[in-house]
Design a protein around this motif. Structure first.
Motif, PDB file in Angstrom:
ATOM      1  N   THR A 220       0.826  -1.206   0.000  1.00 44.19           N
ATOM      2  CA  THR A 220       0.000   0.000   0.000  1.00 44.19           C
ATOM      3  C   THR A 220       0.862   1.257   0.000  1.00 44.19           C
ATOM      4  O   THR A 220       0.570   2.225  -0.711  1.00 44.19           O
ATOM      5  N   PHE A 221       1.946   1.231   0.796  1.00 41.94           N
ATOM      6  CA  PHE A 221       2.838   2.401   0.833  1.00 41.94           C
ATOM      7  C   PHE A 221       3.492   2.631  -0.522  1.00 41.94           C
ATOM      8  O   PHE A 221       3.579   3.773  -0.992  1.00 41.94           O
ATOM      9  N   ASN A 222       3.966   1.559  -1.157  1.00 32.88           N
ATOM     10  CA  ASN A 222       4.601   1.710  -2.467  1.00 32.88           C
ATOM     11  C   ASN A 222       3.606   2.207  -3.513  1.00 32.88           C
ATOM     12  O   ASN A 222       3.970   3.009  -4.386  1.00 32.88           O
ATOM     13  N   ASP A 223       2.365   1.729  -3.437  1.00 32.99           N
ATOM     14  CA  ASP A 223       1.336   2.239  -4.352  1.00 32.99           C
ATOM     15  C   ASP A 223       1.102   3.725  -4.122  1.00 32.99           C
ATOM     16  O   ASP A 223       0.937   4.502  -5.075  1.00 32.99           O
ATOM     17  N   TYR A 224       1.087   4.115  -2.854  1.00 29.48           N
ATOM     18  CA  TYR A 224       0.899   5.527  -2.525  1.00 29.48           C
ATOM     19  C   TYR A 224       2.074   6.364  -3.049  1.00 29.48           C
ATOM     20  O   TYR A 224       1.884   7.452  -3.603  1.00 29.48           O
ATOM     21  N   GLN A 225       3.299   5.831  -2.890  1.00 29.38           N
ATOM     22  CA  GLN A 225       4.482   6.515  -3.416  1.00 29.38           C
ATOM     23  C   GLN A 225       4.383   6.672  -4.940  1.00 29.38           C
ATOM     24  O   GLN A 225       4.719   7.721  -5.497  1.00 29.38           O
ATOM     25  N   ALA A 226       3.920   5.595  -5.592  1.00 28.11           N
ATOM     26  CA  ALA A 226       3.815   5.641  -7.058  1.00 28.11           C
ATOM     27  C   ALA A 226       2.794   6.688  -7.498  1.00 28.11           C
ATOM     28  O   ALA A 226       3.016   7.411  -8.483  1.00 28.11           O
TER      29      ALA A 226
END
Length: 444
Positions: A220-226
């Protein structure tokens, strides 16, 4: 700021509460069970010996006797036989006055004659014997049970020690499990704390036990970063496009103003005035559309209006200058009576940017614009989606604004490569909102 306890500390705290509750329940159950067993045991013995005495002494003459023993069990210092007292004066010291007892009342007494603690159960009964009825006191020595109770307490203490050892082992195991589960989360938090604000690269799953929740958190964090990275890139591209979109009419205006100061020819002045009017109109439409995109959709923007071939032709003709020195033809075809719900300024910028993108990409051939009640198709015979040159990038940035306008009004936008159909170039497909053909209101 109030300190927040760690997961390990909370685990220890809650486990301690559970452990204390278990030990308390264990001790309480033992104490209550011990008392209940003692009373049940004494009462059952009293009832059994009373029935035995009534049966044995029914025809016996007990005149002159002070007491009668009932030797029905093995005799020892801690297991004396039951006794029926007929004369209250012969009761051992420490017994309560039988006259204070109600008939058939059962009572437990404990005292320590001769430095020896003893326990008794007693019951006041009527004893028929030899045609008479005697007021008697049935006494049962309960010292054996008290002795057994001490042994039971010792056994219980051993069980309690074993329980405490098991609880300690369980606490150690739980704390180890909590440590294995929380350490990766702590590493993940430290990794985030060490990241710079400009670092939007994905984060790897921390070393340690990888649980489903941890994997979901990292994903979820990586998706948010993307999403943030895409937003920043889109914002930078949008800023480049905005500067490009405003620079062209401003240069036209600057050139027209310069030329106005060098000529007194009325026809020439009128031509420059028209250029200024057109450039200011383009800037006004562009600024109005940008401001509109930042606000919620209002009902006044969704008033249905018909699209005419003349309006569409004018939009395309406004960008005719992009085809200078190019062997490119264009044409507009309107099928039926298309109706849209979009402000005129926004629609002009929307279609204008699609046209500019097509004109910039094609060097020779045809650009066609087909409009019907379902949408618009702008087809060119250029190199296609995968063969564009960097020269068309400035106009390609305008497609960002096209997508924003379509999203705002519930329209769809898609670029398709024509190679799938065996021809060259690409086709921009704009789909009108379904709601506008059913009479429903479009919401932003």
């Amino acid at each position: 700021m109030k300190s927040v306890p760690s997961a390990k500390r909370l685990t220890f705290f809650y486990f301690s509460i559970v452990a204390i509750a278990l030990v308390t329940i264990h001790a309480s159950v033992f104490e209550l069970t011990k008392e209940d067993i003692e009373h049940l045991y004494g009462n059952n013995r009293l009832q059994a010996n009373e029935a035995f005495a009534l049966r044995v002494f029914a025809n016996a003459d007990l005149t002159g006797l002070d007491k009668v023993e009932l030797p029905r069990e093995e005799i020892s210092e801690v297991n004396r036989p039951p006794v029926i007292y007929l004369n209250w004066k012969n009761l051992p010291p420490g017994f309560p006055d039988p006259d204070t007892l109600a008939l058939n009342e059962e009572r437990e007494v404990k005292f320590s004659p001769e430095s020896e603690e003893r326990a008794y159960f007693m019951k006041k009964i009527d004893l028929p014997a030899g045609g008479k009825t005697y007021h008697a006191l049935l006494v049962i020595d309960n010292t054996l049970f008290e002795f057994s109770e001490e042994q039971l307490l010792g056994a219980h203490a051993q069980q309690l020690v074993v329980s405490l050892v098991l609880l300690a082992i369980s606490l150690f195991v739980v704390m180890k499990i909590a440590e294995r589960l929380t350490n990766p989360i702590s590493r993940f938090a430290n990794t985030l704390a060490e990241k710079s604000p400009d670092d939007l690269e994905p984060v790897d799953v921390p070393k340690g036990t990888a649980t489903l929740e941890l994997l979901k958190m990292v994903e979820t964090f990586n998706d948010y970063q993307a999403r943030i990275r895409d937003l920043l890139e889109r914002e930078r591209a949008f800023n480049r496009y905005t500067s490009h979109e405003l620079r062209t009419p401003l240069m036209v205006m600057k050139g027209a103003i310069t030329l106005l100061g060098e000529s007194k020819d009325e026809a020439f002045i009128e031509k420059q005035r028209q250029r200024l009017e057109k450039a200011t109109g383009e800037i006004g439409e562009f600024i109005e559309t940008l401001l509109t995109l930042t606000k919620a959709v209002e009902g006044a923007e969704l008033i249905p209006r018909a699209l005419s071939e003349e309006e569409l032709t004018n939009i395309v003709a406004n960008h005719q200058h992009l085809l200078n020195n190019k062997a490119v033809e264009w044409w507009v075809k309107v099928e039926g009576d298309p109706v849209i719900r979009m402000p005129e300024a926004a629609f002009h910028i929307l279609l204008g940017n699609v046209i500019k993108n097509a004109f910039a990409c094609v060097e020779r051939g045809v650009v066609s614009v087909v409009v019907n009640s379902e949408g618009i198709q702008v087809c060119d015979t250029g190199p296609g989606l995968y063969g564009k040159s960097s020269a068309s990038e400035g106009f390609g940035l305008g497609l960002l604004l096209v997508r924003d306008i379509c999203h705002r009004y519930g329209w769809s936008f898609e670029l398709k490569d024509n190679s799938a159909s065996g021809s060259s170039g690409c086709t921009a497909v704009i789909g009108f909102a379904v709601a506008q053909n059913t009479g429903e209101e479009v919401k932003g």
